[in-house]
Design a protein around this motif. Structure first.
Motif, PDB file in Angstrom:
ATOM      1  N   GLU A 127       0.829  -1.208   0.000  1.00 56.10           N
ATOM      2  CA  GLU A 127       0.000   0.000   0.000  1.00 56.10           C
ATOM      3  C   GLU A 127       0.863   1.257   0.000  1.00 56.10           C
ATOM      4  OE1 GLU A 127      -2.215  -0.847   3.514  1.00 56.10           O
ATOM      5  OE2 GLU A 127      -3.943  -1.615   2.401  1.00 56.10           O
ATOM      6  N   ILE A 128       1.940   1.248   0.754  1.00 56.99           N
ATOM      7  CA  ILE A 128       2.833   2.407   0.804  1.00 56.99           C
ATOM      8  C   ILE A 128       3.503   2.616  -0.549  1.00 56.99           C
ATOM      9  CG2 ILE A 128       4.949   3.318   1.842  1.00 56.99           C
ATOM     10  CD1 ILE A 128       4.076   1.891   4.448  1.00 56.99           C
ATOM     11  N   LEU A 129       3.951   1.532  -1.176  1.00 58.03           N
ATOM     12  CA  LEU A 129       4.576   1.642  -2.492  1.00 58.03           C
ATOM     13  C   LEU A 129       3.591   2.151  -3.542  1.00 58.03           C
ATOM     14  CD1 LEU A 129       6.790  -1.568  -2.514  1.00 58.03           C
ATOM     15  CD2 LEU A 129       7.563   0.807  -2.397  1.00 58.03           C
ATOM     16  N   ILE A 130       2.341   1.706  -3.472  1.00 54.31           N
ATOM     17  CA  ILE A 130       1.327   2.191  -4.407  1.00 54.31           C
ATOM     18  C   ILE A 130       1.111   3.687  -4.218  1.00 54.31           C
ATOM     19  CG2 ILE A 130      -1.139   2.083  -4.954  1.00 54.31           C
ATOM     20  CD1 ILE A 130      -0.954  -0.958  -4.409  1.00 54.31           C
ATOM     21  N   GLU A 131       1.069   4.141  -2.961  1.00 50.83           N
ATOM     22  CA  GLU A 131       0.910   5.572  -2.697  1.00 50.83           C
ATOM     23  C   GLU A 131       2.094   6.364  -3.241  1.00 50.83           C
ATOM     24  OE1 GLU A 131       0.225   6.332   1.424  1.00 50.83           O
ATOM     25  OE2 GLU A 131      -1.637   5.170   1.465  1.00 50.83           O
ATOM     26  N   ILE A 132       3.295   5.853  -3.064  1.00 54.24           N
ATOM     27  CA  ILE A 132       4.483   6.546  -3.581  1.00 54.24           C
ATOM     28  C   ILE A 132       4.423   6.613  -5.101  1.00 54.24           C
ATOM     29  CG2 ILE A 132       6.988   6.358  -3.843  1.00 54.24           C
ATOM     30  CD1 ILE A 132       7.037   5.130  -0.998  1.00 54.24           C
ATOM     31  N   ARG A 133       4.060   5.498  -5.745  1.00 53.92           N
ATOM     32  CA  ARG A 133       3.956   5.475  -7.200  1.00 53.92           C
ATOM     33  C   ARG A 133       2.928   6.490  -7.685  1.00 53.92           C
ATOM     34  NH1 ARG A 133       0.545   0.945  -9.429  1.00 53.92           N
ATOM     35  NH2 ARG A 133      -0.922   2.441  -8.605  1.00 53.92           N
ATOM     36  N   ASP A 134       1.764   6.500  -7.058  1.00 54.70           N
ATOM     37  CA  ASP A 134       0.719   7.441  -7.478  1.00 54.70           C
ATOM     38  C   ASP A 134       1.151   8.885  -7.280  1.00 54.70           C
ATOM     39  OD1 ASP A 134      -0.814   5.249  -8.119  1.00 54.70           O
ATOM     40  OD2 ASP A 134      -2.042   5.331  -6.292  1.00 54.70           O
ATOM     41  N   GLU A 135       1.862   9.155  -6.189  1.00 51.26           N
ATOM     42  CA  GLU A 135       2.355  10.507  -5.931  1.00 51.26           C
ATOM     43  C   GLU A 135       3.394  10.920  -6.976  1.00 51.26           C
ATOM     44  OE1 GLU A 135       2.479  14.155  -4.172  1.00 51.26           O
ATOM     45  OE2 GLU A 135       1.098  12.539  -3.654  1.00 51.26           O
ATOM     46  N   LEU A 136       4.285  10.016  -7.333  1.00 55.49           N
ATOM     47  CA  LEU A 136       5.282  10.318  -8.368  1.00 55.49           C
ATOM     48  C   LEU A 136       4.622  10.579  -9.716  1.00 55.49           C
ATOM     49  CD1 LEU A 136       8.107   7.777  -7.478  1.00 55.49           C
ATOM     50  CD2 LEU A 136       8.193  10.272  -7.300  1.00 55.49           C
ATOM     51  N   ILE A 137       3.605   9.787 -10.034  1.00 57.15           N
ATOM     52  CA  ILE A 137       2.885  10.000 -11.292  1.00 57.15           C
ATOM     53  C   ILE A 137       2.217  11.360 -11.290  1.00 57.15           C
ATOM     54  CG2 ILE A 137       0.912   9.212 -12.669  1.00 57.15           C
ATOM     55  CD1 ILE A 137       1.697   6.350 -11.864  1.00 57.15           C
ATOM     56  N   ALA A 138       1.597  11.715 -10.165  1.00 56.59           N
ATOM     57  CA  ALA A 138       0.926  13.013 -10.074  1.00 56.59           C
ATOM     58  C   ALA A 138       1.932  14.156 -10.193  1.00 56.59           C
ATOM     59  CB  ALA A 138       0.156  13.106  -8.751  1.00 56.59           C
ATOM     60  N   GLN A 139       3.105  14.001  -9.567  1.00 57.89           N
ATOM     61  CA  GLN A 139       4.124  15.058  -9.664  1.00 57.89           C
ATOM     62  C   GLN A 139       4.646  15.188 -11.082  1.00 57.89           C
ATOM     63  OE1 GLN A 139       7.179  14.101  -6.844  1.00 57.89           O
ATOM     64  NE2 GLN A 139       5.978  14.782  -5.064  1.00 57.89           N
ATOM     65  N   ARG A 140       4.890  14.074 -11.765  1.00 58.93           N
ATOM     66  CA  ARG A 140       5.379  14.133 -13.144  1.00 58.93           C
ATOM     67  C   ARG A 140       4.323  14.704 -14.078  1.00 58.93           C
ATOM     68  NH1 ARG A 140       8.509   8.359 -13.481  1.00 58.93           N
ATOM     69  NH2 ARG A 140      10.265   8.958 -12.161  1.00 58.93           N
ATOM     70  N   ALA A 141       3.067  14.346 -13.839  1.00 63.44           N
ATOM     71  CA  ALA A 141       1.991  14.884 -14.670  1.00 63.44           C
ATOM     72  C   ALA A 141       1.869  16.388 -14.460  1.00 63.44           C
ATOM     73  CB  ALA A 141       0.678  14.180 -14.349  1.00 63.44           C
ATOM     74  N   ALA A 142       2.020  16.840 -13.199  1.00 63.71           N
ATOM     75  CA  ALA A 142       1.952  18.274 -12.913  1.00 63.71           C
ATOM     76  C   ALA A 142       3.130  18.991 -13.545  1.00 63.71           C
ATOM     77  CB  ALA A 142       1.934  18.516 -11.404  1.00 63.71           C
ATOM     78  N   ALA A 143       4.287  18.384 -13.550  1.00 66.93           N
ATOM     79  CA  ALA A 143       5.463  18.990 -14.171  1.00 66.93           C
ATOM     80  C   ALA A 143       5.282  19.048 -15.682  1.00 66.93           C
ATOM     81  CB  ALA A 143       6.717  18.214 -13.825  1.00 66.93           C
ATOM     82  N   GLY A 144       4.615  18.074 -16.269  1.00 65.96           N
ATOM     83  CA  GLY A 144       4.372  18.049 -17.702  1.00 65.96           C
ATOM     84  C   GLY A 144       3.380  19.117 -18.125  1.00 65.96           C
TER      85      GLY A 144
END
Length: 182
Positions: A127-144
């Motif tokens: 669950e923690i790894l899934i949260e980290i993955r989702d957060e990284l995706i959201a940060q990269r999408a925001a940067a894009g």
């Protein structure tokens, strides 16, 4: 001077621990009740046992060799062991019934007044790894979106990354399906 303050604060912290205080109370109360318990054993229990034999339990003994009254006789003085055991049991009972039980009741009432204490639910590693993955995706999408590009090309083909095609490797690791490697 700061070492002295550190030592004194450490000593104060040590003294304020609950188990140190409880231990000190137990020693003091046990010492105080020893006289009472000894009196009860000698004044009540010994006469009850004395109705069947001698009133002084220390005189109960088992002779192993020869005459116990003679200098060469070997005796096991089980009466004194019985007296010490009875004294210990009486002391433990008095401390339990007069100190421990009331304190436990007091603590239970205080805890009931405080309300239910909810323990935080611990998360699994997945669950923690899934949260980290989702957060990284959201940060990269925001940067894009800040640079004007909608989908970051670095995300295409990564596990769990949004892509236009479903290759089967882009499945959620929590579901356990997909052919991606770990």
């Amino acid at each position: 001077m700061s070492e002295t303050k550190g030592i004194l604060s450490g000593f104060k912290e040590f003294l304020m621990r609950g188990n140190v205080i409880e231990l000190a109370v137990a020693v003091v109360v046990g010492a105080a009740f020893t006289g009472i318990v000894t009196s009860v054993v000698e004044g009540v229990i010994n006469p009850l046992i004395g109705a069947f034999g001698t009133q002084d339990l220390d005189k109960y003994e088992l002779c192993l060799t020869g005459d116990c009254d003679a200098a060469g006789g070997a005796a096991i003085r089980w009466g004194s062991v019985l007296t010490a055991s009875l004294t210990f049991l009486m002391t433990a009972a008095v401390v339990y019934f007069l100190m421990i039980m009331p304190m436990n009741r007091f603590n239970a009432r205080r805890a009931a007044k405080a309300g239910p204490h909810e323990e935080p639910v611990s998360k699994t590693e997945l669950e923690i790894l899934i949260e980290i993955r989702d957060e990284l995706i959201a940060q990269r999408a925001a940067a894009g979106t800040e640079t004007g590009t909608e989908g970051a090309p670095a995300l295409v083909g990564q596990r769990g990354a949004p892509s236009g095609e479903d290759t089967g490797a882009d499945t959620d690791p929590a579901s356990g399906s997909g052919s991606g490697s770990r």
